[in-house]
Design a protein around this motif. Structure first.
Motif, short mmCIF file in Angstrom:
data_model
loop_
_atom_site.label_atom_id
_atom_site.label_comp_id
_atom_site.label_asym_id
_atom_site.label_seq_id
_atom_site.Cartn_x
_atom_site.Cartn_y
_atom_site.Cartn_z
N ALA A 87 -32.05 69.35 53.54
CA ALA A 87 -31.52 69.24 52.18
C ALA A 87 -30.14 69.87 52.06
O ALA A 87 -29.85 70.88 52.69
CB ALA A 87 -32.47 69.93 51.20
N TYR B 106 -33.87 61.66 47.37
CA TYR B 106 -34.41 61.66 48.73
C TYR B 106 -34.14 60.28 49.33
O TYR B 106 -34.29 59.27 48.67
CB TYR B 106 -35.92 61.90 48.72
CG TYR B 106 -36.33 63.30 48.35
CD1 TYR B 106 -36.57 64.27 49.31
CD2 TYR B 106 -36.47 63.66 47.00
CE1 TYR B 106 -36.94 65.55 48.97
CE2 TYR B 106 -36.85 64.95 46.65
CZ TYR B 106 -37.08 65.89 47.64
OH TYR B 106 -37.45 67.15 47.28
N HIS C 184 -37.78 66.90 55.75
CA HIS C 184 -36.44 66.54 55.32
C HIS C 184 -35.50 67.73 55.48
O HIS C 184 -35.94 68.87 55.56
CB HIS C 184 -36.42 66.05 53.85
CG HIS C 184 -36.86 67.06 52.84
ND1 HIS C 184 -38.16 67.19 52.43
CD2 HIS C 184 -36.16 67.99 52.14
CE1 HIS C 184 -38.24 68.16 51.53
NE2 HIS C 184 -37.04 68.67 51.34
N GLU D 288 -32.52 65.17 51.66
CA GLU D 288 -32.49 65.44 50.23
C GLU D 288 -31.09 65.94 49.90
O GLU D 288 -30.54 66.76 50.63
CB GLU D 288 -33.52 66.52 49.86
CG GLU D 288 -33.44 66.98 48.40
CD GLU D 288 -34.38 68.16 48.09
OE1 GLU D 288 -35.03 68.69 49.01
OE2 GLU D 288 -34.43 68.54 46.90
FE LIG Z 1 -36.49 69.93 49.58
#
Ligand SMILES: [Fe+2]
Length: 175
Positions: A75, A110, A73, A120
């Motif tokens: 963020a 998320y 991911h 995220e």
């Molecule tokens: Fe993270």
């Protein structure tokens, strides 16, 4: 030497859909776009940080189908719970499924963008706790309830302390 995070460039398939999501729902602005040097593809730059020309780049050359499989991911930090709730409302409006996880030091959500990249978005809590740590949090709880819940859930965990104390020590370690 000190490195700070600047940007991520994503290979994308459906540029229009991705740009619509990242501008309308996520609040990014297109800061530049044009053909790359060898003229095989366009690149589109997006940012919402005045100090970064781009935080995200999109290269519309992705050929594979299905979820991205080499990045877990990316963020983004958001100012606070009010702003995070604004995003939650927008994502609900898009019927995007979210997983709310508090890492003790964050209230995170998320989700996946329209091409299944993991995203995220989080804001900081006033605390630090040793990682990894994570508990589902209630996206509909008000600030006071959430603060009390978070403190109660994490204060018994290893490394629990005030955020400022932890980061002051980390700065000394890293310097
Ligand atoms: Fe993270």
């Amino acid at each position: 030497m000190a490195m700070s995070w600047s940007h991520t460039v994503l290979y994308v398939k459906d540029t229009e859909k991705m740009l619509d999501f990242y501008t309308r729902v996520m609040g990014f602005h297109i800061t530049d776009r044009g053909m790359i040097g060898n003229r095989t593809s366009e690149i589109i730059f997006l940012s919402q940080d005045p100090n970064e020309h781009h935080q995200i780049g999109m290269l519309p050359v992705r050929k594979d189908v299905g979820a991205s499989n080499s990045v877990a991911h990316i963020a983004f930090r958001i100012e606070g719970l009010t702003e995070l709730r604004g995003l939650i409302t927008a994502l609900r409006g898009e019927s995007i499924e979210m997983r709310p996880t508090s890492h003790g030091n964050t209230w995170s959500i998320y989700f996946q963008d329209p091409e299944q990249n993991g995203i995220e978005v989080f804001c900081d809590t006033p605390w630090h706790v040793s990682q990894p740590a994570g508990k589902l949090w209630d996206m509909d709880a008000d600030d006071a309830t959430l603060m009390a819940w978070t403190k109660q859930e994490f204060e018994g965990e290893p490394g629990f302390e005030a955020r400022d104390a932890f980061h002051k020590r980390l700065a000394e370690t890293l310097n």
